[in-house]
Write a protein that holds these residues in place. Structure first.
Motif, PDB file in Angstrom:
ATOM      1  N   PHE A   1       1.154  -2.547  -4.940  1.00  0.00           N
ATOM      2  CA  PHE A   1       0.714  -3.469  -3.889  1.00  0.00           C
ATOM      3  C   PHE A   1       0.609  -2.781  -2.537  1.00  0.00           C
ATOM      4  CE2 PHE A   1       2.063  -6.775  -6.937  1.00  0.00           C
ATOM      5  CZ  PHE A   1       0.933  -7.566  -6.896  1.00  0.00           C
ATOM      6  N   VAL A   2       1.477  -1.800  -2.277  1.00  0.00           N
ATOM      7  CA  VAL A   2       1.378  -1.064  -1.011  1.00  0.00           C
ATOM      8  C   VAL A   2       0.092  -0.244  -0.974  1.00  0.00           C
ATOM      9  CG1 VAL A   2       2.397   0.802   0.355  1.00  0.00           C
ATOM     10  CG2 VAL A   2       3.858  -0.991  -0.582  1.00  0.00           C
ATOM     11  N   VAL A   3      -0.231   0.422  -2.072  1.00  0.00           N
ATOM     12  CA  VAL A   3      -1.476   1.212  -2.112  1.00  0.00           C
ATOM     13  C   VAL A   3      -2.693   0.286  -2.120  1.00  0.00           C
ATOM     14  CG1 VAL A   3      -2.813   2.894  -3.444  1.00  0.00           C
ATOM     15  CG2 VAL A   3      -0.343   3.155  -3.229  1.00  0.00           C
ATOM     16  N   SER A   4      -2.565  -0.895  -2.728  1.00  0.00           N
ATOM     17  CA  SER A   4      -3.663  -1.871  -2.685  1.00  0.00           C
ATOM     18  C   SER A   4      -3.920  -2.313  -1.242  1.00  0.00           C
ATOM     19  CB  SER A   4      -3.326  -3.087  -3.548  1.00  0.00           C
ATOM     20  OG  SER A   4      -3.277  -2.739  -4.918  1.00  0.00           O
ATOM     21  N   ALA A   5      -2.828  -2.500  -0.474  1.00  0.00           N
ATOM     22  CA  ALA A   5      -2.984  -2.839   0.942  1.00  0.00           C
ATOM     23  C   ALA A   5      -3.643  -1.691   1.697  1.00  0.00           C
ATOM     24  CB  ALA A   5      -1.623  -3.169   1.551  1.00  0.00           C
ATOM     25  N   TYR A   6      -3.257  -0.457   1.337  1.00  0.00           N
ATOM     26  CA  TYR A   6      -3.904   0.707   1.949  1.00  0.00           C
ATOM     27  C   TYR A   6      -5.381   0.748   1.579  1.00  0.00           C
ATOM     28  CZ  TYR A   6      -5.621   5.451   2.361  1.00  0.00           C
ATOM     29  OH  TYR A   6      -6.400   6.537   2.653  1.00  0.00           O
ATOM     30  N   LEU A   7      -5.692   0.457   0.302  1.00  0.00           N
ATOM     31  CA  LEU A   7      -7.093   0.454  -0.142  1.00  0.00           C
ATOM     32  C   LEU A   7      -7.907  -0.569   0.647  1.00  0.00           C
ATOM     33  CD1 LEU A   7      -9.237   1.483  -2.151  1.00  0.00           C
ATOM     34  CD2 LEU A   7      -8.499  -0.331  -3.705  1.00  0.00           C
TER      35      LEU A   7
END
Length: 500
Positions: free
Chosen positions: A152-158
């Motif tokens: 979810f953190v990388v999805s937010a970054y994406l």
């Protein structure tokens, strides 16, 4: 969307890439906080340095190396070395590949930490050796939590990355193989069962003071983890919805130039892509309506565009209407004296002065006929007092032409004929070439009456049907009955305003 130069875009790529490394450092940050809490609870600060060293080796060095290779193709795109199509797949798979990298690094570290005492390894060992049940449960829950948070953190970054790419490069994702419901389902299942699994392992494995200590730690960890995951779920859901809501409000205000960044490969991203397609279609439709309305009256254009079942045909309507024909006096001689380009400029300037007057009084210009035009009142656009409106428009038209020279020419005298009667508005022509027009004897009479201005030396002639309908008998001069070519019987005509 603001266009930027390639150089400026390349300068912006550095902070964007560094944000990815920060996102991938979140597992280490969580682990460091957990270790500090563990050391504080057990009052064993001496275990913190070796455990942090072990964590740094796996979660900073290991994940850092994996992150370098995962972000590399995207960094190359941001640097202008490859096309977007070449990295689109890597972009959409970035959250999945990132959490896979986290799992590959975190799982062996967690296994080593839980089994270190059993393997007689003191470096990075826990204070107390867990039971097999507790060790397995802790391994599953803690590893799953870390991987889930990383996703979810990388999805937010994406989301931020795709927004940046859209703003600087004007390109969007077009690959949608993810499912948002699956992401939500996995997160909810974890939240629902992780705490139960940990407490069950504690109850089955320990008793007394250690049970209380282990259960307390697991409850605090479960609550903290649940809050953390809910925060990122809320973030993943809210940003796309707020962005979509903002876009819809702009469209509702008539802004068809708005476009949204597509920031995920799931239903949310698909919805943003569909929104962009919808707005593009609406923009094309509005352009078509506006352009079409310059060739056909906008009310007719709207009917044609709105009624798909009519196959481009307007519904036939029979109604009483007032018809107006105009013609420029002496325009043939003027055309002989002037070059064609100058004639065209003059005619366009004349029509630019005449058409707004007709429209202002509720009339519709149906067609341009050489140097004249054919207008109607009450069909196709409703006009309650159409006869009076037509007379008022004719009078204002004459005043405008008398006061304001047309393109430097002050002698453009216009003859106007007006008649009121029943007509039918319909679409005529073949399937591949259509035209909207008004037909009926009343139209023919209006056209012939305009030509009668030459005989009577008048500027505006109206038939008795128009004068009576407008209630303007006192203001008009009765010229008497006259025959109309192509019409049986005679027609009473009136001069409106001053004679020429």
């Amino acid at each position: 969307m603001t266009a930027v130069t390639d150089a400026a875009a390349h300068e912006d790529s550095g902070p964007v890439v560094r944000r990815y490394y920060l996102a991938m450092a979140v597992p280490f940050a969580i682990d460091a906080v957990s270790l500090a809490s563990y050391a504080a609870i057990y009052r064993a600060p001496q275990i913190l340095p070796p455990m942090l060293a072990l964590s740094a080796a796996f979660l900073l060095v290991g994940i850092g190396v994996a992150s370098f290779f995962l972000i590399r193709p995207i960094r190359r795109f941001l640097a202008g070395e490859v096309a977007f199509a070449e990295i689109e797949q890597a972009l959409t798979l970035l959250p999945l590949r990132s959490c896979a990298a986290v799992a590959l690094c975190y799982a062996p570290m967690m296994a080593l930490r839980l089994l270190s005492r059993r393997l007689d390894i003191q470096f990075g060992a826990m204070v107390e050796m867990p039971t097999w049940f507790d060790a397995v449960s802790t391994f599953i829950v803690v590893t799953s939590f870390t991987v889930l948070v990383a996703f979810f953190v990388v999805s937010a970054y994406l989301d931020l990355l795709c927004e940046h790419i859209f703003a600087t490069r004007g390109v969007n994702l077009h690959v949608f193989h993810g499912r948002f419901r699956r992401k939500i389902a996995v997160a909810l299942i974890f939240v629902a069962f992780s705490g139960i699994l940990l407490l069950s392992a504690d109850i089955a494995s320990y008793h007394g003071e250690r049970l209380v200590r282990e259960a307390t730690m697991d409850v605090v960890a479960s609550v903290s983890g649940t809050i953390f995951i809910i925060f990122w779920l809320n973030h993943a859901l809210n940003r796309p919805i707020e962005r979509l809501d903002h876009g819809l409000r702009q469209v509702a205000e008539g802004d068809y130039g708005v476009r949204l960044p597509v920031t995920s490969d799931d239903e949310m991203g698909h919805a943003a892509g569909r929104f962009n397609e919808m707005v593009e279609g609406l923009g094309e439709r509005e352009y078509l309506r506006d352009t079409f309305g310059k060739y056909v009256d906008k009310s007719i254009a709207a009917q044609i565009l709105d009624d798909r079942r009519g196959m481009g045909r307007v519904t036939d309507i029979t109604a009483e209407a007032t018809l107006m024909f105009t013609d420029i006096e002496g325009f043939t001689g003027l055309s002989e004296r002037l070059p064609p380009s100058r004639v065209g400029e003059l005619l366009n300037a004349y029509l630019a002065a005449v058409v707004p007057v007709i429209q202002r009084h509720g009339g519709v210009v149906n067609s341009f006929i050489g140097d004249g035009l054919f207008a109607s009142f009450n069909l196709p656009l409703p006009c309650e007092h159409h006869a009076a409106a037509a007379i008022a428009a004719a009078l204002e038209l004459q005043r405008v032409l008398a006061v304001h020279p047309v393109d430097g020419v002050a002698s453009l005298r216009t003859r106007i004929g007006i008649n009121t009667g029943t007509v039918i508005g319909l679409t005529v022509g073949a399937d591949n070439r259509l035209s909207y027009t008004l037909l009926g004897d009343a139209v023919n009479i209006a056209s012939r009456v305009e030509q009668l201005n030459k005989r009577f030396g008048s500027r505006i002639l109206a038939t008795e049907s128009t004068v009576l309908a407008a209630g303007a008998t006192a203001a008009c001069e009765r010229l008497g009955e006259t025959d109309i070519r192509g019409h049986l019987g005679e027609v009473v005509v009136y001069s409106v305003g001053l004679a020429a």
